[in-house]
Design an enzyme around this catalytic site. Sequence first.
Site, PDB file in Angstrom:
ATOM      1  N   SER A   6       0.870  -1.173   0.000  1.00  0.00           N
ATOM      2  CA  SER A   6       0.000   0.000   0.000  1.00  0.00           C
ATOM      3  C   SER A   6       0.908   1.225   0.000  1.00  0.00           C
ATOM      4  CB  SER A   6      -0.871   0.008   1.263  1.00  0.00           C
ATOM      5  OG  SER A   6      -1.265   1.332   1.574  1.00  0.00           O
ATOM      6  N   HIS A  31      -1.761  -2.164  -4.000  1.00  0.00           N
ATOM      7  CA  HIS A  31      -3.029  -1.876  -3.307  1.00  0.00           C
ATOM      8  C   HIS A  31      -3.163  -0.362  -3.146  1.00  0.00           C
ATOM      9  CE1 HIS A  31      -6.152  -2.657  -0.173  1.00  0.00           C
ATOM     10  NE2 HIS A  31      -5.576  -1.679   0.524  1.00  0.00           N
ATOM     11  N   MET A  35      -9.536   7.315  -0.149  1.00  0.00           N
ATOM     12  CA  MET A  35     -10.377   7.879   0.932  1.00  0.00           C
ATOM     13  C   MET A  35     -10.883   9.240   0.482  1.00  0.00           C
ATOM     14  SD  MET A  35      -8.005   7.011   4.240  1.00  0.00           S
ATOM     15  CE  MET A  35      -6.983   5.524   4.256  1.00  0.00           C
ATOM     16  N   HIS A  68      -8.987  -0.026  -2.914  1.00  0.00           N
ATOM     17  CA  HIS A  68      -9.754  -0.230  -1.685  1.00  0.00           C
ATOM     18  C   HIS A  68     -10.500   1.069  -1.443  1.00  0.00           C
ATOM     19  CE1 HIS A  68      -9.295  -0.691   3.033  1.00  0.00           C
ATOM     20  NE2 HIS A  68     -10.546  -0.626   2.651  1.00  0.00           N
ATOM     21  N   GLY A 144      -8.263   4.164   7.854  1.00  0.00           N
ATOM     22  CA  GLY A 144      -8.093   5.610   7.954  1.00  0.00           C
ATOM     23  C   GLY A 144      -6.671   6.075   7.759  1.00  0.00           C
ATOM     24  N   GLY A 146      -2.164   4.671   7.560  1.00  0.00           N
ATOM     25  CA  GLY A 146      -1.143   3.639   7.682  1.00  0.00           C
ATOM     26  C   GLY A 146      -0.480   3.711   9.055  1.00  0.00           C
ATOM     27  N   GLY A 147       0.276   2.669   9.380  1.00  0.00           N
ATOM     28  CA  GLY A 147       1.107   2.685  10.578  1.00  0.00           C
ATOM     29  C   GLY A 147       0.392   2.388  11.884  1.00  0.00           C
ATOM     30  N   GLY A 182      -3.632  -4.070   7.232  1.00  0.00           N
ATOM     31  CA  GLY A 182      -3.463  -3.224   8.408  1.00  0.00           C
ATOM     32  C   GLY A 182      -2.533  -3.805   9.454  1.00  0.00           C
ATOM     33  N   GLY A 183      -1.423  -3.103   9.655  1.00  0.00           N
ATOM     34  CA  GLY A 183      -0.511  -3.475  10.745  1.00  0.00           C
ATOM     35  C   GLY A 183       0.346  -4.699  10.492  1.00  0.00           C
ATOM     36  N   GLY A 203       1.812  -1.670   4.167  1.00  0.00           N
ATOM     37  CA  GLY A 203       2.153  -0.277   3.860  1.00  0.00           C
ATOM     38  C   GLY A 203       3.427   0.140   4.554  1.00  0.00           C
ATOM     39  N   SER A 204       3.284   0.618   5.804  1.00  0.00           N
ATOM     40  CA  SER A 204       4.442   1.170   6.517  1.00  0.00           C
ATOM     41  C   SER A 204       5.512   0.129   6.827  1.00  0.00           C
ATOM     42  CB  SER A 204       3.979   1.858   7.808  1.00  0.00           C
ATOM     43  OG  SER A 204       3.256   0.950   8.617  1.00  0.00           O
TER      44      SER A 204
HETATM   45  C1  DX5 Z   1      -5.838   1.578   6.162  1.00  0.00           C
HETATM   46  C2  DX5 Z   1      -5.467   1.145   4.759  1.00  0.00           C
HETATM   47  C3  DX5 Z   1      -4.302   0.223   4.709  1.00  0.00           C
HETATM   48  C4  DX5 Z   1      -3.069   0.736   5.357  1.00  0.00           C
HETATM   49  C5  DX5 Z   1      -1.967  -0.265   5.399  1.00  0.00           C
HETATM   50  O1  DX5 Z   1      -6.905   2.426   6.119  1.00  0.00           O
HETATM   51  O2  DX5 Z   1      -6.544   0.478   4.167  1.00  0.00           O
HETATM   52  O3  DX5 Z   1      -4.075  -0.275   3.396  1.00  0.00           O
HETATM   53  O4  DX5 Z   1      -2.619   1.907   4.801  1.00  0.00           O
HETATM   54  O5  DX5 Z   1      -0.887   0.333   6.019  1.00  0.00           O
HETATM   55  P1  DX5 Z   1      -0.080  -0.343   7.220  1.00  0.00           P
HETATM   56  O6  DX5 Z   1       0.539  -1.600   6.664  1.00  0.00           O
HETATM   57  O7  DX5 Z   1       0.919   0.700   7.562  1.00  0.00           O
HETATM   58  O8  DX5 Z   1      -1.058  -0.627   8.322  1.00  0.00           O
HETATM   59 ZN    ZN Z   2      -6.248  -0.731   2.283  1.00  0.00          ZN
END
Ligand code: DX5
Ligand code: ZN
Length: 224
Positions: A6, A31, A35, A68, A144, A146-147, A182-183, A203-204
């Site tokens: 992401s 991905h 938003m 998404h 909402g 990342g991280g 997520g996470g 993501g992060s």
């Molecule tokens: C959250 C997003 C995720 C998120 C993933 O709202 O849908 O795709 O950015 O990021 P990490 O891996 O940092 O949780």
């Molecule tokens: Zn996502």
Amino acid sequence: MQIAPSILTADFCELGKLMDELVSEGIDWIHLDVMDGNWVVNKTITFGPALVNSIRQKLGPEIFVDCHLMINNAEETWEQYVDAGVDLVIFHIEAVSDARNLIDNLQSKGCQAGIVLNPDTPASEVLPFLSKLDLILVMSVVPGKGGQSFMPEMKSKILEFRSAIDNQINSGGKSTKLMIDGGIKHHNVALVKGWGIDVAVIGSGIINDNGTVEDNLKEITSAM
Ligand code: DX5
Ligand code: ZN
């Protein structure tokens, strides 16, 4: 298990370079988190169809791209994302009134359809649509940003989906994919792989200030 980066924590001025780097590291799924400044609790705006299309053009047809949608009006705007060239649109079950109709609309345009559910939404809200779905995404954070911290209590919901999907496949039905978002980091990626996840969004854990994309991906793949 596939890894789908992401880009939420990326430097948006450097997205082209980042795409090249991810592809050269063997990534074949991206991905994209859309938003609209309304739907997520923290009212974040990320990006829309124009950026999605630029990324699609940059990546070429070989790379699988999903979006998404964390937006209020997916039932009115889904076609913009199909036209932007994504392979799969994932919409929130909590954000639509007629999921079956949206699945049909997407698939009739040649686009794959996925449903995502928030941590506090039960699997039973999505299971009625399973036989038609290309993918189910289980959120392991509140959407909402990342991280955020991973919610290990999503395990039972994931196992419920895993067994429903396996039953469907064993009886000749659709090979719906199971995704988590997520996470996810190098320290829990093996855990979710063990739960039977097909695709993990990260993501992060890949794009951060502590390490390069190359090093982070190596750490993740060796942990798997
Ligand atoms: C959250 C997003 C995720 C998120 C993933 O709202 O849908 O795709 O950015 O990021 P990490 O891996 O940092 O949780
Ligand atoms: Zn996502």
